[in-house]
Scaffold this active site. Structure first.
Site, PDB file in Angstrom:
ATOM      1  CG  ASP A 173     -24.139  40.962 -49.825  1.00 51.36           C
ATOM      2  OD1 ASP A 173     -23.692  41.981 -49.800  1.00 51.36           O
ATOM      3  OD2 ASP A 173     -25.368  40.731 -50.374  1.00 51.36           O
ATOM      4  CD  GLU A 174     -27.389  42.997 -46.996  1.00 53.82           C
ATOM      5  OE1 GLU A 174     -27.498  44.165 -46.285  1.00 53.82           O
ATOM      6  OE2 GLU A 174     -28.055  43.113 -48.387  1.00 53.82           O
TER       7      GLU A 174
END
EC number: 2.7.1.21
Length: 184
Positions: free
Chosen positions: A83-84
């Site tokens: 994620d991110e």
């Protein structure tokens, strides 16, 4: 057989993390071993979990450098979820290529553009390698239409890397972005 790379991208509040979590769930339901990662810089909702704006979450390895991913990969790992990705260095590109060559599917979620409409380098590199790209939209914070493809920074300075949530950023369509930028 080589792994497949899926990129989930778009503006803030478009459901990128929610979609990533749904893929984690699919792999877990299929009894496939997964490894989940998030950048240390992102501690907005929880320090050791990937958590969506809606509150759903899953435990994750918290790392600073992409190379750290390798130490968590086991022989039977079938899916890697990150994620991110915009917060990681471009070195993530080589790590992901290695995982794909080892037959591991990789799912990455992250912003494609900064609030100044500049591409995030790491996301752009990963997009060039992707087998599947899921481009998400959000509801425009200003006009209410489901056509927001940009993120506008409304507080906190001009830095392009500045972790924050609704206190700093809104999702907007291009027309509203241009209108609001004229006021700033």
């Amino acid at each position: 057989m080589s792994g497949k790379l899926t990129i989930i991208t778009g503006p803030m509040y478009s459901g990128k993390t929610t979609e990533l979590l749904s893929f984690v769930e699919i792999y877990k339901l299929g009894k496939k071993k997964v490894a989940v990662f998030k950048p240390k810089i992102d501690s907005r909702y929880h320090s050791t979990m990937i958590v969506s704006h809606s509150g759903n979450g899953v435990e994750a390895h918290v790392i600073e450098r992409p190379e750290e991913i390798r130490k968590y990969i086991e022989e039977d790992t079938r899916g890697v979820f990150i994620d991110e990705v915009q917060f990681f260095s471009p070195g993530l590109f080589e790590v992901v290529k290695d995982l794909l060559d080892r037959g591991i599917d990789v799912f990455c979620a992250g912003l494609d553009l900064t609030h100044k409409q500049n591409p995030f380098e790491t996301t752009a590199l990963l997009l060039s390698l992707a087998d599947t790209v899921i481009k998400k939209k959000a509801v425009c914070h200003r006009c209410g239409e489901y056509n927001a493809t940009l993120t506008l920074k409304v507080a906190g300075g001009e830095e392009e890397i500045d972790v924050g949530g609704q206190e700093k950023y809104i999702a907007v369509c291009r027309d509203c972005y241009n209108t609001l930028k004229k006021r700033v």
